[in-house]
Design a protein around this motif. Structure first.
Motif, mmCIF file in Angstrom:
data_model
loop_
_atom_site.group_PDB
_atom_site.id
_atom_site.type_symbol
_atom_site.label_atom_id
_atom_site.label_comp_id
_atom_site.label_asym_id
_atom_site.label_seq_id
_atom_site.Cartn_x
_atom_site.Cartn_y
_atom_site.Cartn_z
ATOM 1 N N UNK A 17 2.680 -3.499 2.219
ATOM 2 C CA UNK A 17 2.738 -2.064 2.481
ATOM 3 C C UNK A 17 1.543 -1.702 3.346
ATOM 4 N N UNK A 18 1.812 -1.147 4.522
ATOM 5 C CA UNK A 18 0.736 -0.713 5.410
ATOM 6 C C UNK A 18 0.278 0.682 4.997
ATOM 7 N N UNK A 19 -0.983 0.818 4.651
ATOM 8 C CA UNK A 19 -1.550 2.135 4.372
ATOM 9 C C UNK A 19 -2.221 2.620 5.656
ATOM 10 N N UNK A 20 -1.381 3.069 6.577
ATOM 11 C CA UNK A 20 -1.829 3.493 7.901
ATOM 12 C C UNK A 20 -1.035 4.723 8.334
ATOM 13 N N UNK A 104 -0.920 -11.106 8.359
ATOM 14 C CA UNK A 104 -0.051 -12.272 8.141
ATOM 15 C C UNK A 104 -0.625 -13.240 7.117
ATOM 16 N N UNK A 105 -1.959 -13.321 7.038
ATOM 17 C CA UNK A 105 -2.580 -14.212 6.053
ATOM 18 C C UNK A 105 -2.356 -13.660 4.649
ATOM 19 N N UNK A 106 -2.483 -12.348 4.494
ATOM 20 C CA UNK A 106 -2.203 -11.724 3.200
ATOM 21 C C UNK A 106 -0.767 -11.930 2.763
ATOM 22 N N UNK A 122 0.859 -7.092 -5.859
ATOM 23 C CA UNK A 122 0.922 -6.037 -4.840
ATOM 24 C C UNK A 122 0.100 -6.458 -3.624
ATOM 25 N N UNK A 123 0.575 -6.122 -2.443
ATOM 26 C CA UNK A 123 -0.159 -6.448 -1.218
ATOM 27 C C UNK A 123 -0.134 -5.261 -0.265
ATOM 28 N N UNK A 124 -1.315 -4.803 0.090
ATOM 29 C CA UNK A 124 -1.467 -3.705 1.048
ATOM 30 C C UNK A 124 -2.261 -4.197 2.255
#
Length: 369
Positions: A17-20, A104-106, A122-124
């Motif tokens: 999820x991009x927080x941007x 991409x590494x995340x 979860x991954x942000x």
């Protein structure tokens, strides 16, 4: 805006999820030379974007070849980092990659943990900007949605350690202001600058995702922090380049590396166990190389020195290069660097007094050859 995670990027929602804040409708790109002149004139790099490099067919062939050649090494490094995160932080952890090289590494670390430990962390992906700090609105969002969880910060590689230092300062400030206890330890795939304690390798090797820009990072631009578009309550901004969908290799990249996880798992676990036992602390030896380069080439500002394969690639893609330094005998491992330098007419010199495979030097405005 700070309370809403907008759908963005070309990865599946299950990956990140991009927080941007989406700035896709705004024209904020500057040509390479105009941007270089503005940066060297005092404007911060985060206030504008470079024009996205459109790779040639020959360059894309090099990307695919490097992916095929390095996929197992990347998979082992990903697994090594993932195992260390699990062993030191546990599974009640939020993965937080630093946009955009860390994204991409995340995604890969998340997939590795999900495959081996059968849990979807979860991954942000959030923004951190040199000299401007981390996106605190994004951190508040993560902590609000995952109370009691730890946060593991992830990036692609280290150069001089500028982001390592920025993260350390930013997290300390955030903790003091909010009574939190976030760890500022930065997990990276490669640490050729010897400035991280959690890494997959310290070899300065070609991480294929360093070869490209948005088309290997979910079609998301570099992050933007410009008061004209980013308010006090907003996340930092970025653009989503939907028009580049046909050229997007973001999912191909992570799928190709993730397919190597079964074969890489044993080596990754063994390497992680060895690193955790030894705990090779950072000695920042990369900075000694920077000092040597600065003295030998008469460079006033270390911002003009970009060491390592990843940073050298960025110089060739986004800045106005002066020259490229490479370790003798490493040309065969740096084919994409050689091609980009040839395309842009940038001279290459051999240089031994550094801990990196290569280093990009930026041309100061007004400086001749």
């Amino acid at each position: 805006m700070a309370h809403v995670a907008a759908g963005m990027g070309s990865y599946p929602e299950s990956d990140v999820t991009f927080l941007l804040k989406d700035l896709s409708g705004i024209s904020i790109e500057k040509s390479t030379r105009e941007r270089e002149s503005l940066i060297q004139g005092g404007m911060h790099y985060s206030e504008m974007l470079p024009v996205e490099y459109k790779p040639t067919e020959e360059y894309m062939k090099l990307f695919y070849a490097s992916l095929e050649e390095e996929k197992r090494k990347v998979a082992v490094a990903v697994g090594t980092v993932a195992e260390q995160i699990v062993q030191t932080r546990g599974l009640n952890t939020v993965l937080c990659s630093l946009a955009r090289a860390g994204t991409p590494i995340g995604v890969l670390i998340k997939r590795y943990i999900e495959r081996k430990y059968e849990i979807a962390l979860p991954h942000y992906s959030i923004s951190i900007i040199r000299d401007r700090g981390i996106d605190e609105n994004a951190l508040h969002y993560i902590l609000r949605h995952h109370p009691g969880s730890g946060v593991a910060f992830i990036d692609g590689w280290t150069g001089k350690g500028a982001i390592t230092n920025e993260l350390t300062r930013a997290v300390r400030t955030f903790n003091e202001a909010n009574g939190t206890e976030l760890s500022a330890e930065l997990a990276v795939l490669a640490d050729p600058g010897y400035c991280s304690s959690l890494f997959g390798t310290r070899e300065d090797f070609l991480i294929p995702s360093a070869c490209l820009n948005s088309t290997v990072s979910g079609l998301v631009s570099r992050t933007v922090l410009n008061g004209k578009w980013i308010g006090k309550e907003d996340f930092h901004g970025a653009k989503y380049y939907a028009d580049l969908r046909e050229e997007d290799v973001s999912n191909l990249y992570v799928d190709t590396v993730a397919a190597e996880f079964p074969a890489a798992e044993k080596q990754a676990a063994e390497t992680a166990a060895r690193l955790l036992k030894k705990r090779e602390e950072p000695d920042w030896r990369g900075l000694a190389a920077i000092k040597s380069i600065q003295n030998d080439f008469g460079i006033d500002n270390t911002h003009f020195i970009k060491p390592g394969v990843g940073e050298t690639t960025r110089v060739l893609l986004r800045r106005v290069p002066w020259k490229i330094l490479i370790q003798p005998g490493s040309k065969h491992r740096l084919k994409h660097i050689m091609l980009l330098a040839e395309e842009r007419g940038v001279p290459i010199e051999e240089y031994t007094d550094m801990s990196y495979s290569c280093c990009g030097l930026i041309r100061p405005v007004g400086r001749g050859k």
